[in-house]
Design an enzyme around this catalytic site. Structure first.
Site, PDB file in Angstrom:
ATOM      1  N   CYS A 127      36.234  50.405  38.661  1.00 18.51           N
ATOM      2  CA  CYS A 127      34.481  50.425  38.419  1.00 18.51           C
ATOM      3  C   CYS A 127      33.897  50.130  40.864  1.00 18.51           C
ATOM      4  O   CYS A 127      35.222  50.094  41.525  1.00 18.51           O
ATOM      5  CB  CYS A 127      34.009  49.081  38.539  1.00 18.51           C
ATOM      6  SG  CYS A 127      34.823  47.687  38.936  1.00 18.51           S
TER       7      CYS A 127
ATOM      8  N   HIS B 266      37.256  39.456  43.476  1.00 23.57           N
ATOM      9  CA  HIS B 266      37.032  38.435  42.138  1.00 23.57           C
ATOM     10  C   HIS B 266      36.267  37.124  43.253  1.00 23.57           C
ATOM     11  O   HIS B 266      35.616  36.506  42.468  1.00 23.57           O
ATOM     12  CB  HIS B 266      38.649  38.048  42.002  1.00 23.57           C
ATOM     13  CG  HIS B 266      39.218  38.504  41.684  1.00 23.57           C
ATOM     14  ND1 HIS B 266      40.340  39.025  41.689  1.00 23.57           N
ATOM     15  CD2 HIS B 266      39.554  39.541  40.065  1.00 23.57           C
ATOM     16  CE1 HIS B 266      41.110  39.905  41.316  1.00 23.57           C
ATOM     17  NE2 HIS B 266      40.080  40.482  39.881  1.00 23.57           N
TER      18      HIS B 266
ATOM     19  N   CYS C  93      33.060  42.153  45.736  1.00 22.47           N
ATOM     20  CA  CYS C  93      32.864  43.009  44.885  1.00 22.47           C
ATOM     21  C   CYS C  93      31.134  42.132  45.145  1.00 22.47           C
ATOM     22  O   CYS C  93      30.697  40.763  44.693  1.00 22.47           O
ATOM     23  CB  CYS C  93      33.153  42.792  43.607  1.00 22.47           C
ATOM     24  SG  CYS C  93      31.458  43.720  42.733  1.00 22.47           S
TER      25      CYS C  93
ATOM     26  N   GLU D  25      37.103  34.586  39.714  1.00 26.12           N
ATOM     27  CA  GLU D  25      36.485  34.543  39.635  1.00 26.12           C
ATOM     28  C   GLU D  25      35.321  32.952  39.753  1.00 26.12           C
ATOM     29  O   GLU D  25      34.439  32.800  40.420  1.00 26.12           O
ATOM     30  CB  GLU D  25      35.239  35.842  38.808  1.00 26.12           C
ATOM     31  CG  GLU D  25      34.128  35.784  39.455  1.00 26.12           C
ATOM     32  CD  GLU D  25      33.670  37.202  38.594  1.00 26.12           C
ATOM     33  OE1 GLU D  25      33.939  37.719  38.074  1.00 26.12           O
ATOM     34  OE2 GLU D  25      32.277  36.925  37.870  1.00 26.12           O
TER      35      GLU D  25
ATOM     36  N   CYS E  65      28.491  42.587  33.954  1.00 20.67           N
ATOM     37  CA  CYS E  65      28.207  43.333  35.634  1.00 20.67           C
ATOM     38  C   CYS E  65      28.122  45.419  34.601  1.00 20.67           C
ATOM     39  O   CYS E  65      28.424  44.792  33.379  1.00 20.67           O
ATOM     40  CB  CYS E  65      29.440  43.735  36.759  1.00 20.67           C
ATOM     41  SG  CYS E  65      30.736  44.878  35.892  1.00 20.67           S
TER      42      CYS E  65
ATOM     43  N   SER F 263      43.478  40.953  33.655  1.00 21.56           N
ATOM     44  CA  SER F 263      42.627  41.652  33.911  1.00 21.56           C
ATOM     45  C   SER F 263      41.808  41.068  32.847  1.00 21.56           C
ATOM     46  O   SER F 263      41.877  41.222  31.526  1.00 21.56           O
ATOM     47  CB  SER F 263      42.462  43.242  33.805  1.00 21.56           C
ATOM     48  OG  SER F 263      41.250  43.641  33.651  1.00 21.56           O
ATOM     49  N   SER F 264      40.842  39.933  33.023  1.00 26.29           N
ATOM     50  CA  SER F 264      39.644  39.137  32.422  1.00 26.29           C
ATOM     51  C   SER F 264      39.081  40.441  31.328  1.00 26.29           C
ATOM     52  O   SER F 264      38.952  40.990  30.051  1.00 26.29           O
ATOM     53  CB  SER F 264      38.483  38.582  33.002  1.00 26.29           C
ATOM     54  OG  SER F 264      37.759  38.518  31.485  1.00 26.29           O
TER      55      SER F 264
HETATM   56  O1  0CG Z   1      38.590  41.589  34.824  1.00 23.99           O
HETATM   57  P1  0CG Z   1      39.047  41.127  36.103  1.00 23.99           P
HETATM   58  O2  0CG Z   1      37.916  40.355  36.557  1.00 23.99           O
HETATM   59  O3  0CG Z   1      39.747  40.142  35.563  1.00 23.99           O
HETATM   60  O4  0CG Z   1      39.287  41.371  37.576  1.00 23.99           O
HETATM   61  P2  0CG Z   1      39.735  42.929  37.570  1.00 23.99           P
HETATM   62  O5  0CG Z   1      40.274  42.520  38.765  1.00 23.99           O
HETATM   63  O6  0CG Z   1      41.296  43.516  37.132  1.00 23.99           O
HETATM   64  O7  0CG Z   1      38.653  43.589  37.523  1.00 23.99           O
HETATM   65  C1  0CG Z   1      37.909  43.472  38.262  1.00 23.99           C
HETATM   66  C2  0CG Z   1      37.213  43.007  39.535  1.00 23.99           C
HETATM   67  C3  0CG Z   1      38.110  42.887  40.460  1.00 23.99           C
HETATM   68 FE1  SF4 Z   2      34.407  45.948  38.767  1.00 20.94          FE
HETATM   69 FE2  SF4 Z   2      32.138  44.531  37.590  1.00 20.94          FE
HETATM   70 FE3  SF4 Z   2      34.037  43.124  38.793  1.00 20.94          FE
HETATM   71 FE4  SF4 Z   2      32.310  44.412  40.726  1.00 20.94          FE
HETATM   72  S1  SF4 Z   2      32.068  43.098  39.226  1.00 20.94           S
HETATM   73  S2  SF4 Z   2      34.723  44.554  40.867  1.00 20.94           S
HETATM   74  S3  SF4 Z   2      32.218  45.777  39.554  1.00 20.94           S
HETATM   75  S4  SF4 Z   2      34.334  44.468  37.050  1.00 20.94           S
END
Ligand code: 0CG
Ligand code: SF4
Length: 335
Positions: A23, A85, A107, A137, A205, A233-234
């Site tokens: 992303c 995060h 992000c 996060e 997102c 990774s969520s």
């Molecule tokens: O999906 P989460 O929040 O665990 O994080 P990942 O690093 O896998 O991907 C998006 C981000 C930041």
């Molecule tokens: Fe990627 Fe969404 Fe996480 Fe931002 S909030 S890093 S766009 S998965």
């Protein structure tokens, strides 16, 4: 002599989800580490995995990034980068105390949720943050207003939620949740608190929702869905759940093609393939190759959305942080 012909094998195919993989927030965070390494040389310290992907972390380690879990592990006078995060304000304070220059790779879509939390806390709302307890996060977002935020980890958590004033309650969420399960949680919360306020815009997102929509579109047709992504990774884990909910007979999360079990292919004619938002495309290519070697060479793209979002790099990469860090240490020595 009668010629015996074996029944033709049903044609094997791969349904490849689009969008999948990186992303905009992940792309920005990974480039930020690379740029910091280029600009300042190794080591560059990163607090927490920059993104939740084993391959990305290993690759950056080889280039000179050092990943730490605590700010205190970074020696004074260094640069520390915060992961995509996000972090709680207390982490910025730790970095200042440790005389560290910082690069914030949070992000922008996570920062948006932080800002919503600050705003509702200032208006003295109780904030119900839907998210996974212990996820980086969620720790960061709840740290913005710990006295106002209660974490709601799915619909089963709703029964025990208590608020101070039922007329001043808002829900917010982690960015990488299951869209459907979050709606279930919100419905249950609304039953309990009819005056519950919703966030001004979606907190889950675009990348999370789009990857789930693509896997949903292929789930019912797939005998097996392979999701490339790491176990922490969520958003990647959610893709496995969404695939199963959509009717896939089986779904597995793998970091690398080498983790796929040959036995998963027994009786399978259609394989669905996708990857989480923190997964580089090279890992998907390896899975495609692995599948092609086993007769799954026919690849059909299942495209449900077009993505064009790009974020600019963290602003700190435009400053001379090495000098800044050295000055912080020199300033500390004079005190
Ligand atoms: O999906 P989460 O929040 O665990 O994080 P990942 O690093 O896998 O991907 C998006 C981000 C930041
Ligand atoms: Fe990627 Fe969404 Fe996480 Fe931002 S909030 S890093 S766009 S998965």
């Amino acid at each position: 002599m009668e010629r015996m012909t074996a029944p033709a094998p049903a044609s094997r195919r791969v349904l490849l989800a689009a969008p999948r993989g990186y992303c905009a927030g992940v792309d920005r965070a990974v480039i930020a580490v690379e740029k910091a390494l280029e600009q300042y040389g190794a080591p560059v310290y990163v607090r927490h995995e920059i993104v939740h992907n084993k391959y990305v972390v290993q690759t950056l380690q080889k280039k000179g990034a050092i990943f730490v879990e605590k700010t205190e592990e970074v020696p004074p006078g260094n640069i520390v980068m915060f992961s995509a995060h996000g972090v709680a304000p207390v982490v910025h304070e730790e970095a200042a105390r440790g005389r560290l220059a910082t690069i914030d790779a949070t992000c922008p879509l996570v920062t948006k949720v932080h800002k919503e939390a600050i705003r509702y806390a200032n208006e003295d709302f109780d904030i119900l943050l839907i998210g996974h307890e212990g996820h980086e996060e969620v720790i960061g977002t709840s740290g913005e207003a710990p006295d106002h935020i209660t974490i709601v980890d799915g619909p089963d958590d709703v029964a025990k939620v208590e608020v101070r004033d039922e007329s001043k309650v808002v829900w917010l969420s982690q960015t990488t949740l299951s869209v459907d399960e979050t709606m279930e949680t919100v419905d249950a919360l609304k039953q309990k608190f009819p005056l519950l306020v919703s966030p001004p815009s979606d907190d889950i997102c675009y990348a999370t929702s789009n990857r789930q929509a693509a896997v949903k579109a292929m789930g019912a047709e797939a005998d097996l869905v392979v999701v490339v992504g790491s176990k922490n990774s969520s958003n990647s884990i959610r893709l496995v759940e969404v695939a199963l909910d959509a009717g896939a007979r089986a779904a597995h999360l793998v970091d690398f093609a080498s983790e796929i079990d040959e036995a998963w292919l027994e009786g399978v004619t259609t394989v669905g393939l996708t990857s989480g938002a923190s997964v580089p495309e090279v890992l998907v290519e390896e899975v495609l190759e692995w599948l092609a070697q086993r007769g799954f060479a026919d690849v059909e793209i299942v495209k449900t959305a077009e993505e064009s979002i790009v974020f600019s790099l963290p602003k700190e990469l435009r400053r001379d942080l090495r000098t800044e860090a050295a000055e912080l240490v020199a300033g500390g020595a004079e005190e």
